[in-house]
Design a protein around this motif. Structure first.
Motif, PDB file in Angstrom:
ATOM      1  N   LEU A 195       0.093   3.123   7.825  1.00 11.15           N
ATOM      2  CA  LEU A 195      -1.040   2.204   7.777  1.00 11.15           C
ATOM      3  C   LEU A 195      -1.649   2.066   9.167  1.00 11.15           C
ATOM      4  O   LEU A 195      -0.937   2.029  10.169  1.00 11.15           O
ATOM      5  N   TRP A 203       2.572  -4.250   3.181  1.00 11.73           N
ATOM      6  CA  TRP A 203       3.805  -3.469   3.304  1.00 11.73           C
ATOM      7  C   TRP A 203       3.451  -2.032   2.957  1.00 11.73           C
ATOM      8  O   TRP A 203       2.981  -1.737   1.862  1.00 11.73           O
ATOM      9  N   GLY A 204       3.645  -1.142   3.889  1.00 14.31           N
ATOM     10  CA  GLY A 204       3.327   0.256   3.663  1.00 14.31           C
ATOM     11  C   GLY A 204       4.531   1.035   3.175  1.00 14.31           C
ATOM     12  O   GLY A 204       5.595   1.015   3.801  1.00 14.31           O
ATOM     13  N   ARG A 215       5.730   4.952   1.542  1.00 10.24           N
ATOM     14  CA  ARG A 215       5.291   6.350   1.420  1.00 10.24           C
ATOM     15  C   ARG A 215       5.305   6.820  -0.028  1.00 10.24           C
ATOM     16  O   ARG A 215       4.506   7.662  -0.417  1.00 10.24           O
ATOM     17  N   ILE A 226       0.859  -1.180   0.000  1.00 10.37           N
ATOM     18  CA  ILE A 226       0.000   0.000   0.000  1.00 10.37           C
ATOM     19  C   ILE A 226       0.896   1.230   0.000  1.00 10.37           C
ATOM     20  O   ILE A 226       1.733   1.401   0.894  1.00 10.37           O
ATOM     21  N   CYS A 227       0.714   2.055  -1.022  1.00 13.88           N
ATOM     22  CA  CYS A 227       1.520   3.260  -1.190  1.00 13.88           C
ATOM     23  C   CYS A 227       0.695   4.466  -0.755  1.00 13.88           C
ATOM     24  O   CYS A 227      -0.311   4.809  -1.405  1.00 13.88           O
ATOM     25  N   ARG A 228       1.087   5.104   0.333  1.00 12.89           N
ATOM     26  CA  ARG A 228       0.445   6.342   0.785  1.00 12.89           C
ATOM     27  C   ARG A 228       1.362   7.001   1.800  1.00 12.89           C
ATOM     28  O   ARG A 228       2.164   6.326   2.465  1.00 12.89           O
ATOM     29  N   GLU A 267      -2.967   0.683  -3.883  1.00 12.33           N
ATOM     30  CA  GLU A 267      -2.498  -0.642  -3.489  1.00 12.33           C
ATOM     31  C   GLU A 267      -1.949  -1.349  -4.720  1.00 12.33           C
ATOM     32  O   GLU A 267      -2.553  -1.300  -5.792  1.00 12.33           O
ATOM     33  N   GLU A 325      -4.715  -1.591   7.995  1.00 13.72           N
ATOM     34  CA  GLU A 325      -3.994  -2.600   7.217  1.00 13.72           C
ATOM     35  C   GLU A 325      -2.605  -2.894   7.790  1.00 13.72           C
ATOM     36  O   GLU A 325      -1.848  -3.666   7.205  1.00 13.72           O
ATOM     37  N   ARG A 326      -2.299  -2.306   8.912  1.00 15.35           N
ATOM     38  CA  ARG A 326      -0.988  -2.554   9.528  1.00 15.35           C
ATOM     39  C   ARG A 326      -0.873  -4.037   9.900  1.00 15.35           C
ATOM     40  O   ARG A 326      -1.748  -4.603  10.540  1.00 15.35           O
TER      41      ARG A 326
END
Length: 261
Positions: free
Chosen positions: A122, A130-131, A133, A116-118, A186, A125-126
């Protein structure tokens, strides 16, 4: 002794992987403890594949031999009752022949990895993705992934302590999917093969992340593969984004069994 196949879903966060371990929580140990509530002397269960610490499953398949015959629905209900409160559930159950073996009869296994790109950390969804940035170039990653299709020596994408007899595997499918989110995006990586090396999926995804972020060119995936050198692998993606999604057999054991709908 009648043999039963089970499809299992689990949250890998509380466990030290699938395999039973002394004094450490495992998914196998949890399922076997639930079976022991139904029959005290159940032999150890066999699974289609092992998952590492923190890795999840939507479609793990196992088999077990029991002393008495059960109606599959009732057996699944009984096991789900005894599995509580562990984050493990039986989603399908079927009686199978003695020839069925969850591991040795499997013709393919599939995995999905989620990024997840943001910019924001997270929250919900933590532990389940994989988060990152920064954004990722999905087209470039798809181009890089194509170099891995087919039969290759995957030494570069193999854990140093992998116990497989050979690093040669055939990757039947690998594709990258972009899913828009209200905040960010995502990215999902889908892979399918008869079998995988230890850490192969996470190593591939971590290297493709280098492509998506611009650190590597798509052709660098070919270069890394052909090097057959673990030192040429990119970052190994963390376990929380990985899901075992399915296992295939010559005949689907759950076609006539009980399945949660």
């Amino acid at each position: 002794m009648p043999r039963y196949a089970f499809k299992i879903e689990y949250d890998g966060r509380p466990f030290k992987g699938w395999q039973r371990q002394t004094d450490l929580p495992s998914v196998q140990g949890t399922v076997e403890a639930a079976l022991a509530k139904l029959q005290s002397d159940v032999p150890g269960i066999a699974a289609a594949g092992r998952t590492d610490t923190g890795v999840h499953a939507l479609g793990q398949v196992v088999h077990a031999d029991l002393r008495r015959e059960w109606e599959p629905f009732r057996l699944a209900e009984a096991l789900n009752y005894h599995l509580k409160p562990a984050p493990v559930a039986i989603t399908a159950c079927a009686q199978v022949t003695e020839a069925f073996h969850a591991r040795f009869e499997a013709t393919w296994r599939s995995y999905t990895y989620r990024i997840i790109c943001r910019r924001a950390p997270l929250v919900h969804e933590r532990g389940f993705a994989w988060g990152l940035r920064g954004g990722l170039d999905v087209a470039a990653m798809a181009e890089g992934a194509r170099h891995l299709l087919g039969k290759h020596d995957f030494t570069t994408f193999r854990a140093t302590h992998c116990q497989a007899n050979s690093p040669v595997k055939t990757l039947d499918e690998i594709w990258v999917e972009a899913v828009p989110l209200s905040a960010g995006q995502e990215v999902r990586f889908h892979l399918k093969a008869r079998s995988f090396l230890h850490n192969q999926v996470r190593s591939i995804v971590g290297s493709l992340e280098h492509v998506g972020s611009g650190a590597w060119a798509p052709d660098d995936m070919r270069r890394a593969l052909e090097a057959c050198d673990r030192a040429e692998c990119g970052t190994v993606a963390p376990p929380e984004g990985l899901y075992m999604t399915g296992v295939g057999y010559p005949m689907d054991p759950f076609t006539d069994g009980w399945r949660d709908r």
